[in-house]
Design a protein around this motif. Sequence first.
Motif, PDB file in Angstrom:
ATOM      1  N   ARG A 140       3.949   3.680  -8.864  1.00  0.00           N
ATOM      2  CA  ARG A 140       2.728   4.053  -9.592  1.00  0.00           C
ATOM      3  C   ARG A 140       1.456   3.798  -8.800  1.00  0.00           C
ATOM      4  NH1 ARG A 140       5.952   1.731 -13.840  1.00  0.00           N
ATOM      5  NH2 ARG A 140       5.037  -0.317 -13.399  1.00  0.00           N
ATOM      6  N   PHE A 141       1.579   3.169  -7.651  1.00  0.00           N
ATOM      7  CA  PHE A 141       0.410   2.900  -6.824  1.00  0.00           C
ATOM      8  C   PHE A 141       0.813   3.036  -5.363  1.00  0.00           C
ATOM      9  CE2 PHE A 141      -3.306   0.681  -5.178  1.00  0.00           C
ATOM     10  CZ  PHE A 141      -4.288   0.997  -6.122  1.00  0.00           C
ATOM     11  N   ARG A 142      -0.017   3.721  -4.598  1.00  0.00           N
ATOM     12  CA  ARG A 142       0.303   3.977  -3.191  1.00  0.00           C
ATOM     13  C   ARG A 142       0.254   2.686  -2.378  1.00  0.00           C
ATOM     14  NH1 ARG A 142      -0.271   9.403  -1.064  1.00  0.00           N
ATOM     15  NH2 ARG A 142      -0.669   8.348   0.929  1.00  0.00           N
ATOM     16  N   GLU A 143       1.262   2.508  -1.544  1.00  0.00           N
ATOM     17  CA  GLU A 143       1.324   1.293  -0.739  1.00  0.00           C
ATOM     18  C   GLU A 143       0.189   1.246   0.277  1.00  0.00           C
ATOM     19  OE1 GLU A 143       4.714  -1.262   1.692  1.00  0.00           O
ATOM     20  OE2 GLU A 143       4.914   0.914   1.501  1.00  0.00           O
ATOM     21  N   ASP A 144      -0.130   2.400   0.907  1.00  0.00           N
ATOM     22  CA  ASP A 144      -1.186   2.396   1.919  1.00  0.00           C
ATOM     23  C   ASP A 144      -2.553   2.097   1.303  1.00  0.00           C
ATOM     24  OD1 ASP A 144      -1.211   4.774   0.544  1.00  0.00           O
ATOM     25  OD2 ASP A 144      -1.146   6.089   2.305  1.00  0.00           O
ATOM     26  N   LEU A 145      -2.799   2.584   0.081  1.00  0.00           N
ATOM     27  CA  LEU A 145      -4.062   2.279  -0.589  1.00  0.00           C
ATOM     28  C   LEU A 145      -4.120   0.803  -0.975  1.00  0.00           C
ATOM     29  CD1 LEU A 145      -6.755   3.070  -1.857  1.00  0.00           C
ATOM     30  CD2 LEU A 145      -5.508   3.791  -3.911  1.00  0.00           C
ATOM     31  N   TYR A 146      -2.982   0.278  -1.404  1.00  0.00           N
ATOM     32  CA  TYR A 146      -2.943  -1.140  -1.780  1.00  0.00           C
ATOM     33  C   TYR A 146      -3.332  -2.024  -0.609  1.00  0.00           C
ATOM     34  CZ  TYR A 146      -0.931  -5.724  -2.743  1.00  0.00           C
ATOM     35  OH  TYR A 146      -0.735  -7.079  -2.880  1.00  0.00           O
ATOM     36  N   TYR A 147      -2.780  -1.756   0.570  1.00  0.00           N
ATOM     37  CA  TYR A 147      -3.109  -2.598   1.722  1.00  0.00           C
ATOM     38  C   TYR A 147      -4.537  -2.349   2.204  1.00  0.00           C
ATOM     39  CZ  TYR A 147       1.733  -4.077   1.942  1.00  0.00           C
ATOM     40  OH  TYR A 147       2.950  -4.636   1.640  1.00  0.00           O
ATOM     41  N   ARG A 148      -5.064  -1.146   1.957  1.00  0.00           N
ATOM     42  CA  ARG A 148      -6.456  -0.870   2.334  1.00  0.00           C
ATOM     43  C   ARG A 148      -7.427  -1.608   1.416  1.00  0.00           C
ATOM     44  NH1 ARG A 148     -10.379  -0.720   4.491  1.00  0.00           N
ATOM     45  NH2 ARG A 148     -11.474   0.906   5.663  1.00  0.00           N
TER      46      ARG A 148
END
Length: 460
Positions: free
Chosen positions: A308-316
Amino acid sequence: MGAQARILLVEDDPAQRRLLAELLQCLGYRVVEAGSASQATALVCSEPVDLILLDVRLPDQSGLELLGFLRQQRPQTPVVVITAYADVRQAVSAIKQGATDYLAKPLDLDELAAVVADALADRTPPEELAQPDRLGQLHPPAEAPLDQLKRLVPGLVCESLAMRRLLQSLAVVAPTDVPVLITGPTGSGKELIAQLIHRASLRSAGPMIAANCAGLPETLLESELFGHTKGAFTGADRERPGLFRSAHGGTLFLDEIGELPLHLQPKLLRALETGQITPVGSDRPVQVDIRLVAATNRNLTEEVQAGRFREDLYYRLNVIELAVPPLAERPEDILPLARQFAQEVTGATVRFSPQATECLLAYCWPGNVRQLRNAIHRACLMCRGDVILPEHLPPQIARLAQASEPRSPTVGRLTQLERAAILAALQECGGNRTQAAKKLGISRRTLLYKLRALQEEQPS
């Protein structure tokens, strides 16, 4: 301060008066004694004093009547009223008539010393504030960032160790431009942390624009974030800049970032990586300069695993994470926050009865700071005087009041967290109960009650 302060002690019991006078003299104060209202009147009219300790029960005149005279003759001199525990109503009446504070008999000497010091605090010369404490040590340099934050936000409550650590990390992160992810349960104060980041940043002169991702319609969310051109869709009768451009040169705070629809997450990621946005209805990117602060009450790691949430956005987003602890994990902040919220509603100092204090400290606060604020606002509306009682609190909190003898109030069984916090504070303060109470953000009386409860819990 102590060597210069002159205290008028008005007490008709010679033994009690002698005991209190000796204690105050040992603390470095000069003491003038009066055994009756008439003696006190003569002394006040003949020589200046810095503080008056006034017993309510005097042989020739009521202490409350004398208080009225003292307020007229010495309106700037603080008066601390001494009353029997069963006569708390008299103390409330005294506060309404202008008394600074009150002490209940039997007196706790540590509490007396602290109340006197607080009443005389305005007389403290500025140079004394930087002097070492009684242990001969200056406050650690780590406290300096907190002082800066407190100047930015007067009334900032950070008595608990958990909040002090959080704010020390915030003070280090705020001047940078890195994105910050604020995590914590609903109502714990994440938006306040975001505001602090902005005010302590190099962008403080710029705007801070806040938006709740859960509160915006999904169909309009892209337009709200990135703006749109005139005619981009039905109803777009004019150009809209959007949140990113509105926050140019400042901070953009996106609350409940975990609610951002999956199809918009790549666009947010691109805006963060390139510093460019593309308004809806346009094919020309626009350069923006913002610092992003996001907040969520969700576990984004679990959201990533669930897709439900993008991994790359989470780390950004999660370059720096600031975790706001729930209120139950920082009980030292409960009473200072309660007093502050009461001040917001009434514009005056509001007192909490010992039983109401017990309720506030014993409750688990699932709604965190927001629930505490609502509870205190309700109590202030229900309270017709300036003392909040258990019955003024919401029912689920008021029912925690423990039946106790008037002269021996307790706070019930202590939670493991309270027990650990009290013992840690006492150890840090070398066993000094007054300093420990200040560190915990509670009154000396409340700490004594909790210590008594702690002793009663020990196996015999």
